[in-house]
Design a protein around this motif. Structure first.
Motif, PDB file in Angstrom:
ATOM      1  N   VAL A  47      22.021  62.333  82.051  1.00 13.15           N
ATOM      2  CA  VAL A  47      20.631  62.681  82.352  1.00 13.15           C
ATOM      3  C   VAL A  47      20.243  63.924  81.572  1.00 13.15           C
ATOM      4  CG1 VAL A  47      19.052  63.442  84.162  1.00 13.15           C
ATOM      5  CG2 VAL A  47      20.699  61.620  84.637  1.00 13.15           C
ATOM      6  N   LEU A  48      19.134  63.827  80.832  1.00 10.28           N
ATOM      7  CA  LEU A  48      18.620  64.933  80.032  1.00 10.28           C
ATOM      8  C   LEU A  48      17.106  64.997  80.199  1.00 10.28           C
ATOM      9  CD1 LEU A  48      20.546  64.252  76.680  1.00 10.28           C
ATOM     10  CD2 LEU A  48      20.961  66.184  78.214  1.00 10.28           C
ATOM     11  N   SER A  49      16.565  66.182  80.403  1.00  4.38           N
ATOM     12  CA  SER A  49      15.109  66.286  80.432  1.00  4.38           C
ATOM     13  C   SER A  49      14.536  65.908  79.075  1.00  4.38           C
ATOM     14  CB  SER A  49      14.688  67.709  80.820  1.00  4.38           C
ATOM     15  OG  SER A  49      15.071  67.998  82.151  1.00  4.38           O
ATOM     16  N   ASN A  50      15.118  66.466  78.009  1.00  2.00           N
ATOM     17  CA  ASN A  50      14.701  66.180  76.639  1.00  2.00           C
ATOM     18  C   ASN A  50      15.799  65.381  75.948  1.00  2.00           C
ATOM     19  OD1 ASN A  50      13.903  66.152  73.966  1.00  2.00           O
ATOM     20  ND2 ASN A  50      13.553  68.354  73.823  1.00  2.00           N
ATOM     21  N   ILE A  51      15.520  64.122  75.588  1.00  2.59           N
ATOM     22  CA  ILE A  51      16.573  63.281  75.015  1.00  2.59           C
ATOM     23  C   ILE A  51      17.013  63.763  73.641  1.00  2.59           C
ATOM     24  CG2 ILE A  51      15.826  61.273  76.331  1.00  2.59           C
ATOM     25  CD1 ILE A  51      14.628  60.138  73.732  1.00  2.59           C
ATOM     26  N   ALA A  66      32.461  54.023  76.531  1.00  9.79           N
ATOM     27  CA  ALA A  66      31.846  52.783  77.007  1.00  9.79           C
ATOM     28  C   ALA A  66      32.640  51.569  76.554  1.00  9.79           C
ATOM     29  CB  ALA A  66      30.401  52.690  76.517  1.00  9.79           C
ATOM     30  N   VAL A  67      33.128  51.600  75.317  1.00  4.98           N
ATOM     31  CA  VAL A  67      33.967  50.506  74.831  1.00  4.98           C
ATOM     32  C   VAL A  67      35.243  50.424  75.654  1.00  4.98           C
ATOM     33  CG1 VAL A  67      35.382  49.701  72.903  1.00  4.98           C
ATOM     34  CG2 VAL A  67      33.070  50.534  72.475  1.00  4.98           C
ATOM     35  N   LEU A  68      35.887  51.575  75.871  1.00 10.09           N
ATOM     36  CA  LEU A  68      37.166  51.584  76.586  1.00 10.09           C
ATOM     37  C   LEU A  68      37.002  51.155  78.040  1.00 10.09           C
ATOM     38  CD1 LEU A  68      38.587  54.907  75.108  1.00 10.09           C
ATOM     39  CD2 LEU A  68      39.362  52.599  74.589  1.00 10.09           C
ATOM     40  N   PHE A  69      35.863  51.497  78.656  1.00  6.62           N
ATOM     41  CA  PHE A  69      35.596  51.101  80.035  1.00  6.62           C
ATOM     42  C   PHE A  69      34.971  49.704  80.132  1.00  6.62           C
ATOM     43  CE2 PHE A  69      35.460  55.773  81.064  1.00  6.62           C
ATOM     44  CZ  PHE A  69      36.440  55.749  82.040  1.00  6.62           C
ATOM     45  N   SER A  70      34.708  49.071  78.988  1.00  4.62           N
ATOM     46  CA  SER A  70      33.988  47.788  78.966  1.00  4.62           C
ATOM     47  C   SER A  70      32.650  47.924  79.679  1.00  4.62           C
ATOM     48  CB  SER A  70      34.829  46.680  79.617  1.00  4.62           C
ATOM     49  OG  SER A  70      36.058  46.526  78.937  1.00  4.62           O
ATOM     50  N   GLY A  71      31.962  49.022  79.395  1.00  5.11           N
ATOM     51  CA  GLY A  71      30.679  49.297  80.035  1.00  5.11           C
ATOM     52  C   GLY A  71      29.596  49.603  79.033  1.00  5.11           C
ATOM     53  N   SER A  72      28.506  50.187  79.517  1.00  8.43           N
ATOM     54  CA  SER A  72      27.342  50.490  78.683  1.00  8.43           C
ATOM     55  C   SER A  72      26.939  51.947  78.879  1.00  8.43           C
ATOM     56  CB  SER A  72      26.161  49.591  79.059  1.00  8.43           C
ATOM     57  OG  SER A  72      26.483  48.229  78.903  1.00  8.43           O
ATOM     58  N   PRO A  73      26.675  52.667  77.782  1.00 10.52           N
ATOM     59  CA  PRO A  73      26.162  54.034  77.905  1.00 10.52           C
ATOM     60  C   PRO A  73      24.642  54.007  78.023  1.00 10.52           C
ATOM     61  CG  PRO A  73      26.561  53.539  75.599  1.00 10.52           C
ATOM     62  CD  PRO A  73      26.916  52.283  76.383  1.00 10.52           C
ATOM     63  N   ILE A  74      24.082  54.938  78.783  1.00  9.55           N
ATOM     64  CA  ILE A  74      22.628  54.988  78.931  1.00  9.55           C
ATOM     65  C   ILE A  74      22.193  56.417  79.220  1.00  9.55           C
ATOM     66  CG2 ILE A  74      22.722  54.412  81.402  1.00  9.55           C
ATOM     67  CD1 ILE A  74      20.130  52.828  80.964  1.00  9.55           C
ATOM     68  N   ILE A  75      21.080  56.811  78.621  1.00 12.98           N
ATOM     69  CA  ILE A  75      20.502  58.142  78.819  1.00 12.98           C
ATOM     70  C   ILE A  75      19.210  57.995  79.620  1.00 12.98           C
ATOM     71  CG2 ILE A  75      19.649  60.249  77.715  1.00 12.98           C
ATOM     72  CD1 ILE A  75      22.565  59.632  77.062  1.00 12.98           C
ATOM     73  N   ILE A  76      19.070  58.798  80.669  1.00 18.78           N
ATOM     74  CA  ILE A  76      17.822  58.847  81.432  1.00 18.78           C
ATOM     75  C   ILE A  76      17.170  60.185  81.137  1.00 18.78           C
ATOM     76  CG2 ILE A  76      16.726  58.546  83.669  1.00 18.78           C
ATOM     77  CD1 ILE A  76      18.577  56.219  82.786  1.00 18.78           C
ATOM     78  N   GLY A  77      15.939  60.161  80.643  1.00 19.77           N
ATOM     79  CA  GLY A  77      15.267  61.398  80.278  1.00 19.77           C
ATOM     80  C   GLY A  77      13.799  61.377  80.654  1.00 19.77           C
ATOM     81  N   GLU A  78      13.127  62.474  80.298  1.00 25.87           N
ATOM     82  CA  GLU A  78      11.692  62.591  80.590  1.00 25.87           C
ATOM     83  C   GLU A  78      10.838  62.627  79.331  1.00 25.87           C
ATOM     84  OE1 GLU A  78      10.601  64.827  84.493  1.00 25.87           O
ATOM     85  OE2 GLU A  78      11.891  66.170  83.315  1.00 25.87           O
ATOM     86  N   HIS A  79      11.350  63.258  78.265  1.00 24.14           N
ATOM     87  CA  HIS A  79      10.511  63.428  77.083  1.00 24.14           C
ATOM     88  C   HIS A  79      11.371  63.653  75.843  1.00 24.14           C
ATOM     89  CE1 HIS A  79      11.236  67.840  77.051  1.00 24.14           C
ATOM     90  NE2 HIS A  79      11.223  67.720  78.368  1.00 24.14           N
ATOM     91  N   THR A  80      10.732  63.528  74.687  1.00 25.74           N
ATOM     92  CA  THR A  80      11.308  63.970  73.433  1.00 25.74           C
ATOM     93  C   THR A  80      10.756  65.363  73.155  1.00 25.74           C
ATOM     94  OG1 THR A  80       9.518  63.122  72.057  1.00 25.74           O
ATOM     95  CG2 THR A  80      11.283  61.575  72.624  1.00 25.74           C
ATOM     96  N   ASN A  81      10.980  65.863  71.963  1.00 21.69           N
ATOM     97  CA  ASN A  81      10.400  67.172  71.628  1.00 21.69           C
ATOM     98  C   ASN A  81       8.883  67.136  71.655  1.00 21.69           C
ATOM     99  OD1 ASN A  81      12.894  68.368  71.253  1.00 21.69           O
ATOM    100  ND2 ASN A  81      12.932  68.007  69.041  1.00 21.69           N
ATOM    101  N   ASP A  82       8.319  65.965  71.356  1.00 23.60           N
ATOM    102  CA  ASP A  82       6.870  65.883  71.123  1.00 23.60           C
ATOM    103  C   ASP A  82       6.055  65.248  72.245  1.00 23.60           C
ATOM    104  OD1 ASP A  82       7.314  66.927  68.543  1.00 23.60           O
ATOM    105  OD2 ASP A  82       7.791  64.927  67.789  1.00 23.60           O
ATOM    106  N   HIS A  83       6.658  64.332  73.014  1.00 21.78           N
ATOM    107  CA  HIS A  83       5.838  63.607  73.987  1.00 21.78           C
ATOM    108  C   HIS A  83       6.718  63.024  75.087  1.00 21.78           C
ATOM    109  CE1 HIS A  83       7.355  59.948  72.072  1.00 21.78           C
ATOM    110  NE2 HIS A  83       7.020  60.471  70.910  1.00 21.78           N
ATOM    111  N   PRO A  84       6.121  62.693  76.226  1.00 19.38           N
ATOM    112  CA  PRO A  84       6.886  62.070  77.315  1.00 19.38           C
ATOM    113  C   PRO A  84       7.344  60.678  76.937  1.00 19.38           C
ATOM    114  CG  PRO A  84       4.554  62.091  77.841  1.00 19.38           C
ATOM    115  CD  PRO A  84       4.705  62.912  76.597  1.00 19.38           C
TER     116      PRO A  84
END
Length: 322
Positions: A47-51, A66-84
């Motif tokens: 989780v990151l406010s700014n991705i 993620a490969v080793l766990f046979s899973g998927s990585p995912i980022i949850i955020g609110e905005h980039t530097n420029d916009h939500p």
């Protein structure tokens, strides 16, 4: 909102979606914040406010794990530097999908996948070219007629039917003309391809400190493949032909006990074993589902089966320390 508030909201949402969650990781450095499982779906979540705060080294380790766990990585955020971050849109940072919490809710609670992805220049839709062509032909709309209605060339329409992606505006106009959806849903649960998995070879431990090298080399000598980590809350992920094992290496300290507790939580969710090799510990014990073993005792273990036999003998749930 603060990152911690966003993380708590993510946890609450995933619990509502009936995921089993690990504890939050509050150990630095950390390449991810928690693990989550629902059925066969395993997520490594950060989780990151700014991705844009996601660095290349952290993302590389997330993808590798993620490969080793046979899973998927995912980022949850609110905005980039420029916009939500737009709801219903997927952004990519170093190959990892990044979405906002509303998109997370739609995907896992409402089971509505996103249709839009962000790329340089704006937001785009992946066109289902076969569906587009089939509906156009059924409705008797020629390439020329459609090109006139859209204000683009016949060649452009042909490219859409061959799978070329389109802007949101064009996609909406196509759906309006055809009176039918033609956008492909985006699966945020990326599965890294076989070629990447084949490149995900065990480390040579050159980045490990002397204690890590000694302990992890001992595991390699008894038959484990060892994947050294640099930013995870454990030192390696080790595996044989049948089992995976979170692996910590450290002196016996309060921080080590904290790591062992988190590893226990993550191992329960990920379906792995959890081992901490400790220097300076007087008596072997366990922390939750994490087995603690003295470094010098590794010399008495002949193969991976011996170690898992120790797990079977020591890991009595009634005697675990939480």
């Amino acid at each position: 909102m603060t990152r911690e508030t966003l993380l708590d909201r993510v946890i609450s949402l995933l619990q509502k979606a009936e995921f089993i969650l690990s504890e939050k990781c509050d150990i630095r450095p950390r390449s991810f914040d928690l693990g989550a499982r629902r059925g066969k779906t395993f997520l490594l979540i950060k989780v990151l406010s700014n991705i844009e705060g996601l660095g290349e080294e952290t993302s590389l380790e997330m993808r590798r794990l993620a490969v080793l766990f046979s899973g998927s990585p995912i980022i949850i955020g609110e905005h980039t530097n420029d916009h939500p971050l737009e709801s219903g849109a997927v952004y990519l940072r170093y190959g990892i999908p990044c979405i906002n919490i509303e998109t997370l809710h739609d995907f896992f609670v409402e089971e509505v996948p996103p249709l839009v992805y962000a790329a340089p220049g704006g937001l785009y839709v992946e066109i289902d070219g076969d569906t587009l062509k089939a509906i156009r032909e059924v409705k008797g709309i020629s390439l020329g007629d459609m090109s006139k209605q859209l204000g683009v060339s016949r060649r452009t329409i042909s490219k859409y039917e061959s799978g070329m992606n389109a802007t949101i505006e064009i996609a909406l106009r196509l759906e309006e003309i055809l009176d039918s959806p033609i956008a492909r849903p985006i699966n945020i649960l990326i599965t890294l391809d076989k070629a990447r998995q084949e490149q995900n070879q065990p480390n040579d431990l050159r980045k490990a400190n002397p204690l890590e090298r000694d302990a992890l080399s001992a595991l390699m000598n008894i038959g484990f493949e060892v994947y050294h980590t640099t930013r995870a809350p454990f030192n390696a992920l080790s595996r044989d032909d049948y089992n995976k094992m979170l692996t910590g290496v450290s002196d016996y300290t309060e921080v080590m006990l904290k790591k062992a507790k988190f590893m226990s939580s993550l191992a329960s969710v990920a379906g792995t074993y959890s081992l901490f090799i400790v220097d300076g510990m007087r008596h072997p014990k366990q922390i939750g589902n994490t087995l603690l073993i003295m470094r010098e005792d590794l010399k008495d273990i002949n193969d991976t089966e011996d170690l898992f036999t120790i797990f079977g003998e020591k890991m009595d749930p009634d005697k675990s320390n939480n």
